[in-house]
Motif scaffolding. Structure first.
Motif, PDB file in Angstrom:
ATOM      1  N   SER A 385     -34.727   8.480 -21.077  1.00 48.32           N
ATOM      2  CA  SER A 385     -34.373   8.513 -19.564  1.00 48.32           C
ATOM      3  C   SER A 385     -34.350   9.516 -18.414  1.00 48.32           C
ATOM      4  O   SER A 385     -33.989   9.081 -17.751  1.00 48.32           O
ATOM      5  CB  SER A 385     -33.151   8.728 -20.589  1.00 48.32           C
ATOM      6  OG  SER A 385     -32.766  10.641 -20.735  1.00 48.32           O
ATOM      7  N   ASP A 386     -35.168  10.519 -19.021  1.00 49.59           N
ATOM      8  CA  ASP A 386     -36.211  10.877 -17.925  1.00 49.59           C
ATOM      9  C   ASP A 386     -37.093  10.624 -17.135  1.00 49.59           C
ATOM     10  O   ASP A 386     -36.348  10.359 -15.503  1.00 49.59           O
ATOM     11  CB  ASP A 386     -35.868  12.810 -18.806  1.00 49.59           C
ATOM     12  CG  ASP A 386     -36.024  13.602 -17.565  1.00 49.59           C
ATOM     13  OD1 ASP A 386     -35.014  13.529 -16.773  1.00 49.59           O
ATOM     14  OD2 ASP A 386     -37.237  13.858 -17.411  1.00 49.59           O
ATOM     15  N   GLY A 401     -23.296   2.794 -11.368  1.00 50.68           N
ATOM     16  CA  GLY A 401     -22.280   3.988 -12.523  1.00 50.68           C
ATOM     17  C   GLY A 401     -22.614   3.234 -14.175  1.00 50.68           C
ATOM     18  O   GLY A 401     -24.071   2.562 -13.788  1.00 50.68           O
ATOM     19  N   GLY A 402     -22.718   3.599 -15.001  1.00 48.83           N
ATOM     20  CA  GLY A 402     -23.596   3.812 -15.946  1.00 48.83           C
ATOM     21  C   GLY A 402     -22.520   4.168 -16.878  1.00 48.83           C
ATOM     22  O   GLY A 402     -21.328   4.822 -17.756  1.00 48.83           O
ATOM     23  N   SER A 460     -29.448  12.558 -18.576  1.00 47.41           N
ATOM     24  CA  SER A 460     -30.681  12.409 -17.462  1.00 47.41           C
ATOM     25  C   SER A 460     -30.288  12.006 -16.060  1.00 47.41           C
ATOM     26  O   SER A 460     -31.220  12.114 -15.142  1.00 47.41           O
ATOM     27  CB  SER A 460     -31.959  11.709 -18.683  1.00 47.41           C
ATOM     28  OG  SER A 460     -32.124  12.410 -19.588  1.00 47.41           O
ATOM     29  N   LEU A 461     -29.230  11.151 -16.323  1.00 46.98           N
ATOM     30  CA  LEU A 461     -28.887  10.164 -15.207  1.00 46.98           C
ATOM     31  C   LEU A 461     -28.071  10.346 -14.413  1.00 46.98           C
ATOM     32  O   LEU A 461     -27.713  10.572 -13.308  1.00 46.98           O
ATOM     33  CB  LEU A 461     -28.783   8.885 -15.475  1.00 46.98           C
ATOM     34  CG  LEU A 461     -29.616   7.550 -15.915  1.00 46.98           C
ATOM     35  CD1 LEU A 461     -28.960   6.739 -16.840  1.00 46.98           C
ATOM     36  CD2 LEU A 461     -30.007   6.508 -14.900  1.00 46.98           C
ATOM     37  N   GLY A 465     -27.702  12.222  -9.859  1.00 49.17           N
ATOM     38  CA  GLY A 465     -26.673  11.224  -9.489  1.00 49.17           C
ATOM     39  C   GLY A 465     -25.236  10.484 -10.056  1.00 49.17           C
ATOM     40  O   GLY A 465     -24.044  10.231  -9.196  1.00 49.17           O
ATOM     41  N   VAL A 466     -26.024   9.589 -10.592  1.00 46.46           N
ATOM     42  CA  VAL A 466     -25.169   7.828 -11.324  1.00 46.46           C
ATOM     43  C   VAL A 466     -23.856   8.672 -12.087  1.00 46.46           C
ATOM     44  O   VAL A 466     -24.708   9.007 -13.453  1.00 46.46           O
ATOM     45  CB  VAL A 466     -26.287   7.739 -12.156  1.00 46.46           C
ATOM     46  CG1 VAL A 466     -25.859   6.370 -12.531  1.00 46.46           C
ATOM     47  CG2 VAL A 466     -27.559   7.195 -11.050  1.00 46.46           C
TER      48      VAL A 466
END
Length: 553
Positions: A385-386, A401-402, A460-461, A465-466
């Protein structure tokens, strides 16, 4: 199509640096049917012995990622990275070729700390040999340097070339929530073991060992053994990992007590002192030596990406994430089983991605694209993810977004939803509205001292900023209440987490998982069908990164 219902008409702040209006929530389909057959089949398949625990950079990876891509395709998704289902993630695998031993001198007698029993040690230096010889040992409290909190466990000491021993979690982890210099029981990133290694590297240490303690670590020594007992994975780097501390590891609590006793010190007394602001590092008058012999292998691992392209604004994306990897072969249990199957952690999360993909495809393409991201090497430090967050296939400034999924609820329907890291993101308001439709309440996590916010892929996201939501069923089960829910959670942590017993069980109750996935579906669908741009709340540490990425669009 299923019948359409209007999203609940509660206000939602969807402020961003570029747009401070709050668009009305878009019409969203009612809660869909979620395929329990899909959840069962995918979970059972990926956690079978045939997949050998899904360790990245092993033959089992090829089988795993191929299976996930085939499931995404069967669900109706398109390849998510151009014409490919995959994103290459450059990994280096560092495998100890012999069991290291830690020796300590300077006391009345030479001490030897055995691998597995007393300590776990490894390196992220991608070199054949790493050696620390006669390194002065310093106890550096909790290993924290936080000037904004007036705290520095490395004050007035130079640990370059030295071996640092630090305590797990934050100094105030036993205080009530919100009290203390580090927010009490809510672990900050300063309490996370990854931070402690990072800070020791910044201080120039030659080795760093964290003292294990089950309650503040939130897992037993057996989890340290299984997590650190195999090859260590890291992202490839130009300096072959030399920015890390040469030797990183853990000491069992008993081993730490013996080490400190050799210096005439007491672990309990030093722990109590280290909780107080102004604690100064303690030179123990002992020297540590440890040698690591390694084999090095570099290869590409893979994130798997599927997409349901948006009908009118395909360049704007909504994410669903889950990690596909687990620990592979690990320490054998009493029966000789040495496969950490990772059924709940996180074959169930991948099953959730497939089931959600099916539900969204059945409903048809929304305005925005829905991206389903199955990442590698979460168990090795959120590496997959990073890598995606720093090498995004879909621009982060246009990622709405997620939702991250890590371990499904198979204990039954719950009255509550728990937000990990509650109070950070405007996505929580959407969760609250949809949870109300299920007659559920949204709560903060009951065990914030465990630091779950920093232990899964949403982090990670978030750092980039996500806005990411990591929420899961709470412990208040409709059948059995909090007592039953807590018993199930405690049993999993004590007997299955990161061990060979995290295996598929035909008797699991999937009704709670279905309800949770219906919430994830509704939130994702609302975001993908509408015009909202949720943000982090102003005080959240990720707000500035989000504002910068959105302003660049």
């Amino acid at each position: 199509m299923r019948s359409i219902v209007l999203a609940a008409a509660f206000g939602l702040c969807a402020c961003t640096a570029a747009n401070t209006s709050a668009p009305a929530a878009a019409p969203v389909p009612a809660f869909p049917a979620i395929s329990v057959a899909t959840l069962k089949t995918v979970t059972q398949t990926l956690s079978s012995d045939a997949f050998e625990g899904r360790a990245p950079a092993t033959p089992a990876e090829d089988k795993t990622v191929s299976y996930i891509a085939a499931q995404f395709e069967a669900a109706g998704l398109k390849p998510g990275n151009g014409e490919s289902w995959y994103q290459d993630v450059p990994l280096v695998e560092i495998t100890a070729t012999s069991k290291p031993a830690l020796t300590v001198t300077g006391g009345d007698q030479r001490l030897t700390f055995a691998y597995q029993t007393d300590m776990m040690a490894g390196t992220r230096h991608a070199v054949p040999k790493v050696e620390v010889s006669q390194s002065d040992i310093v106890l550096a409290g909790y290993g924290i340097n936080a000037p904004e909190r007036g705290w520095n466990d490395y004050a007035n000491v130079d640990v370059k070339g030295k071996t640092v021993v630090v305590l797990v979690n934050d100094p105030d982890w036993q205080q009530p929530l919100g009290q203390g210099d580090f927010e009490g029981r809510a672990m900050t990133y300063y309490g996370r073991w990854t931070y402690k290694f990072e800070e020791a590297a910044r201080q120039g240490a030659a080795a760093v060992f964290i003292v294990h303690d089950t309650e503040p670590a939130s897992y037993g020594w057996n989890v340290v053994q299984s997590s650190w007992g195999g090859p260590l994975l890291d992202m490839q780097s130009a300096d072959d990992g030399r920015s890390n501390v040469p030797v990183q590891g853990w000491l069992s609590n008993d081993a730490a007590r013996r080490l400190l006793a050799a210096a005439g010190q007491d672990l309990d007394a030093l722990t109590a002192a280290a909780k107080q602001k102004g604690f100064r590092p303690v030179a123990l008058g002992l020297k540590a030596s440890v040698s690591l012999q390694n084999s090095i292998r570099k290869q590409m691992s893979k994130n798997v990406i599927g997409v349901l392209p948006g009908a009118t604004r395909p360049d704007e994306t909504v994410l669903y994430t889950a990690h596909w990897d687990h620990l592979g072969r690990c320490g054998a249990d009493r029966t000789g089983d040495d496969i950490c199957n990772g059924a709940l952690d996180n074959a169930s999360g991948i099953a959730a991605l497939v089931a959600l993909a099916k539900a969204h495809v059945d409903e048809g393409a929304p305005a925005r694209s829905l991206v389903f991201l199955a990442v590698t090497a979460e168990e090795s430090g959120l590496i997959g993810s990073d890598y995606y967050a720093t090498h995004p296939v879909y621009p982060l400034g246009k990622t709405v977004g997620g939702i991250n999924i890590d371990v499904l609820n198979v204990a039954g329907r719950a009255r509550d939803m728990v937000v990990v890291g509650r109070g950070k993101s405007e996505l929580e308001a959407i969760l609250e509205r949809w949870s109300a439709r299920q007659d559920r309440v949204v709560l903060a996590e009951p065990t914030p001292e465990r630091g779950y916010f920093y232990r899964s892929d949403h982090f990670s996201l978030a750092k980039q900023g996500v806005p990411m939501l990591y929420a899961e069923a709470g412990e208040d089960l409709r059948d059995g209440g909090v007592a039953a829910g807590k018993a199930a959670a405690d049993d999993y942590t004590a007997n299955r987490y990161h061990g060979p017993k995290d295996e598929y069980d035909a008797n699991w109750d999937w009704s709670g998982a279905v309800e949770d996935l219906q919430l994830y579906y509704a939130i994702g669908r609302e975001l993908a069908a509408g015009n909202q741009w949720p943000n982090w709340y102003p005080a959240a540490e990720f707000r500035a990164a989000r504002d910068r990425s959105r302003a660049g669009q």
